[in-house]
Design a protein around this motif. Structure first.
Motif, PDB file in Angstrom:
ATOM      1  N   LYS A 154       0.908  -1.203  -0.112  1.00  0.00           N
ATOM      2  CA  LYS A 154       0.112   0.020  -0.003  1.00  0.00           C
ATOM      3  C   LYS A 154       0.764   1.315   0.135  1.00  0.00           C
ATOM      4  O   LYS A 154       0.520   2.374  -0.511  1.00  0.00           O
ATOM      5  CB  LYS A 154      -1.065   0.157   1.231  1.00  0.00           C
ATOM      6  CG  LYS A 154      -2.009   1.051   1.076  1.00  0.00           C
ATOM      7  CD  LYS A 154      -3.117   0.649   2.036  1.00  0.00           C
ATOM      8  CE  LYS A 154      -4.458   1.706   1.667  1.00  0.00           C
ATOM      9  NZ  LYS A 154      -5.656   1.259   2.718  1.00  0.00           N
ATOM     10  N   GLY A 155       2.110   1.377   0.672  1.00  0.00           N
ATOM     11  CA  GLY A 155       3.040   2.552   0.676  1.00  0.00           C
ATOM     12  C   GLY A 155       3.485   2.761  -1.009  1.00  0.00           C
ATOM     13  O   GLY A 155       3.846   4.101  -1.054  1.00  0.00           O
ATOM     14  N   MET A 156       3.328   1.842  -1.973  1.00  0.00           N
ATOM     15  CA  MET A 156       3.715   2.110  -3.195  1.00  0.00           C
ATOM     16  C   MET A 156       2.864   3.211  -3.622  1.00  0.00           C
ATOM     17  O   MET A 156       3.055   3.789  -4.569  1.00  0.00           O
ATOM     18  CB  MET A 156       3.784   0.881  -4.079  1.00  0.00           C
ATOM     19  CG  MET A 156       4.599  -0.291  -3.909  1.00  0.00           C
ATOM     20  SD  MET A 156       4.907  -1.674  -4.859  1.00  0.00           S
ATOM     21  CE  MET A 156       5.628  -0.795  -6.181  1.00  0.00           C
ATOM     22  N   SER A 157       1.429   2.974  -3.438  1.00  0.00           N
ATOM     23  CA  SER A 157       0.633   4.123  -3.910  1.00  0.00           C
ATOM     24  C   SER A 157       0.612   5.380  -3.124  1.00  0.00           C
ATOM     25  O   SER A 157       0.561   6.601  -3.400  1.00  0.00           O
ATOM     26  CB  SER A 157      -0.722   3.497  -3.801  1.00  0.00           C
ATOM     27  OG  SER A 157      -1.247   3.261  -2.735  1.00  0.00           O
ATOM     28  N   GLY A 158       0.910   5.025  -1.597  1.00  0.00           N
ATOM     29  CA  GLY A 158       1.204   6.278  -0.752  1.00  0.00           C
ATOM     30  C   GLY A 158       1.903   7.203  -1.003  1.00  0.00           C
ATOM     31  O   GLY A 158       2.029   8.337  -0.896  1.00  0.00           O
ATOM     32  N   TYR A 159       3.379   6.636  -1.537  1.00  0.00           N
ATOM     33  CA  TYR A 159       4.431   7.403  -2.061  1.00  0.00           C
ATOM     34  C   TYR A 159       4.300   7.658  -3.532  1.00  0.00           C
ATOM     35  O   TYR A 159       5.369   8.172  -4.206  1.00  0.00           O
ATOM     36  CB  TYR A 159       5.663   6.930  -1.511  1.00  0.00           C
ATOM     37  CG  TYR A 159       5.755   6.724  -0.187  1.00  0.00           C
ATOM     38  CD1 TYR A 159       6.159   8.163   0.555  1.00  0.00           C
ATOM     39  CD2 TYR A 159       6.093   5.619   0.768  1.00  0.00           C
ATOM     40  CE1 TYR A 159       6.498   7.950   1.802  1.00  0.00           C
ATOM     41  CE2 TYR A 159       6.252   5.861   2.236  1.00  0.00           C
ATOM     42  CZ  TYR A 159       6.633   6.902   2.690  1.00  0.00           C
ATOM     43  OH  TYR A 159       6.870   6.948   3.877  1.00  0.00           O
ATOM     44  N   ALA A 160       3.303   7.642  -4.128  1.00  0.00           N
ATOM     45  CA  ALA A 160       3.049   7.813  -5.583  1.00  0.00           C
ATOM     46  C   ALA A 160       4.116   7.131  -6.589  1.00  0.00           C
ATOM     47  O   ALA A 160       4.137   7.705  -7.602  1.00  0.00           O
ATOM     48  CB  ALA A 160       3.225   9.364  -5.728  1.00  0.00           C
ATOM     49  N   LEU A 161       4.310   5.934  -6.088  1.00  0.00           N
ATOM     50  CA  LEU A 161       5.264   5.207  -7.278  1.00  0.00           C
ATOM     51  C   LEU A 161       4.307   4.467  -8.174  1.00  0.00           C
ATOM     52  O   LEU A 161       4.537   4.478  -9.293  1.00  0.00           O
ATOM     53  CB  LEU A 161       5.941   3.975  -6.452  1.00  0.00           C
ATOM     54  CG  LEU A 161       7.461   4.319  -6.032  1.00  0.00           C
ATOM     55  CD1 LEU A 161       7.325   5.440  -4.779  1.00  0.00           C
ATOM     56  CD2 LEU A 161       8.049   3.116  -5.522  1.00  0.00           C
ATOM     57  N   VAL A 162       3.154   4.003  -7.615  1.00  0.00           N
ATOM     58  CA  VAL A 162       2.208   3.534  -8.606  1.00  0.00           C
ATOM     59  C   VAL A 162       0.747   4.021  -8.357  1.00  0.00           C
ATOM     60  O   VAL A 162       0.397   4.533  -7.257  1.00  0.00           O
ATOM     61  CB  VAL A 162       2.112   1.696  -8.179  1.00  0.00           C
ATOM     62  CG1 VAL A 162       1.074   1.065  -9.018  1.00  0.00           C
ATOM     63  CG2 VAL A 162       3.483   1.337  -8.302  1.00  0.00           C
ATOM     64  N   SER A 163      -0.288   3.845  -9.301  1.00  0.00           N
ATOM     65  CA  SER A 163      -1.379   4.602  -9.306  1.00  0.00           C
ATOM     66  C   SER A 163      -2.435   3.789  -8.319  1.00  0.00           C
ATOM     67  O   SER A 163      -1.998   2.401  -8.239  1.00  0.00           O
ATOM     68  CB  SER A 163      -2.094   4.534 -10.760  1.00  0.00           C
ATOM     69  OG  SER A 163      -1.427   5.222 -11.519  1.00  0.00           O
ATOM     70  N   PRO A 164      -3.191   4.287  -7.462  1.00  0.00           N
ATOM     71  CA  PRO A 164      -3.979   3.465  -6.720  1.00  0.00           C
ATOM     72  C   PRO A 164      -4.704   2.244  -7.180  1.00  0.00           C
ATOM     73  O   PRO A 164      -4.864   1.403  -6.517  1.00  0.00           O
ATOM     74  CB  PRO A 164      -4.914   4.771  -5.860  1.00  0.00           C
ATOM     75  CG  PRO A 164      -4.085   5.941  -6.147  1.00  0.00           C
ATOM     76  CD  PRO A 164      -3.278   5.820  -7.320  1.00  0.00           C
TER      77      PRO A 164
END
Length: 318
Positions: free
Chosen positions: A153-163
């Motif tokens: 979930k941190g991947m979208s939280g830090y804007a690496l991946v679209s939610p």
């Protein structure tokens, strides 16, 4: 003299009728021959030219044979009989042509096109982590889906991946994955690559055999629903040295040695099912083998998420 004249009249009339009949029959013969030649047999499948020529020649020769036989019997009959005989010739000719065509079509061999299946790729070593490859740009993420707990979930939280590319729940253990993650939702993403990271919540207190079994069952469902997608199993990250030594955790201490052993079991699971295993841990560890930086001893900081993202982009199966 009268008798002789009558006889001569009969003979003359008979000759005239015979000539007319023969002329009409020859005309019909030419017409029949033309009809047969202009209407070759049509096949359902493509054959050689010689096969079509053979069929046409067979039809023509059969027609000529029937017509010739009929002509030898015409000269001895009256004009009325001649008309009937000509009708018979037409009927026989059509019948023979039709039968010949049907026979030829049914005897043409039908050969199915050979089906060649692509050979299975058994050259990839699923028993080892994915090696380094040419780095992809970030548009690669648009073809991926990420499944897991708070780490994912941190991947979208830090804007690496679209939610919309992330299917994760904070604090989720493998035993509850079906309560939070819908395989149908993952399938709807039409992802070409599916990345899964699970186990941090449970590695210290859940039996590993149970965890691996539940993990494997879930991923098998994903693979079954998305057979054309590549499956990547991601190692769970280490914890900090401080987190290893904390004594106030009711569920027990996190030990990086246990995390390494659990990740090794994930590698075996991936090898068994021919899924790709992504060992991101070496890029996240310091010299002591612990997580380099964290917000709480377990979760990565923004700078480590950047390292995590770069590792994924530079370790893909071509």
């Amino acid at each position: 003299m009268k008798v002789t004249a009558a006889v001569l009249s009969v003979i003359f009339a008979g000759s005239y009728i015979s000539c007319v009949v023969e002329e009409e029959l020859n005309s019909y013969k030419e017409k029949s021959h033309a009809e047969v030649s202009d209407n070759p047999v049509v096949y359902d499948i493509t054959e050689t030219v010689s096969a079509e020529q053979t069929t046409a020649e067979t039809t023509v020769n059969t027609t000529e044979a029937v017509t010739a036989t009929t002509i030898t019997t015409v000269t001895a009959v009256t004009s009325t009989t001649t008309t009937t005989t000509m009708e018979t010739v037409v009927s026989e000719t059509e019948t023979v042509t039709t039968e010949t065509s049907a026979e030829e079509v049914t005897t043409v061999p039908v050969t199915a096109a050979p089906v060649t299946e692509a050979p299975a790729n058994n050259t990839y070593n699923y028993g080892a982590p994915v090696p380094e490859s040419a780095a992809k740009d970030k548009t690669y993420y648009d073809k991926c889906a990420f499944i897991g707990d708070s780490h994912i979930k941190g991947m979208s939280g830090y804007a690496l991946v679209s939610p919309e590319r992330v299917f994760a729940q904070n604090g989720m253990s493998i035993s509850h994955i079906n309560d939070y993650i819908s395989v149908d939702s993952v399938k709807a993403s039409k992802a070409e690559n599916v990345y899964i990271m699970m186990g941090t919540n449970g590695v210290m207190w859940i039996n590993w055999d149970t965890m691996i079994s539940q993990y494997e069952e879930f991923v098998q469902r994903v693979a079954s629903e998305m057979p054309s997608s590549s499956i990547y199993i991601i190692s769970i990250p280490p914890v900090t040295a401080e987190r290893e030594t904390r004594a106030d955790v009711a569920s027990g201490k996190y030990l990086n040695s246990d995390i390494d052993a659990y990740n090794n079991e994930l590698l075996k699971m991936a090898e068994k099912n021919q899924w790709y295993f992504l060992d991101v841990n070496p890029s996240l560890k310091n010299e002591s083998g612990c997580l380099r930086s964290s917000t709480d001893g377990v979760h990565m900081t923004k700078d480590l998420y950047d390292v995590f993202g770069e590792y994924i982009l530079s370790h893909t199966v071509q």
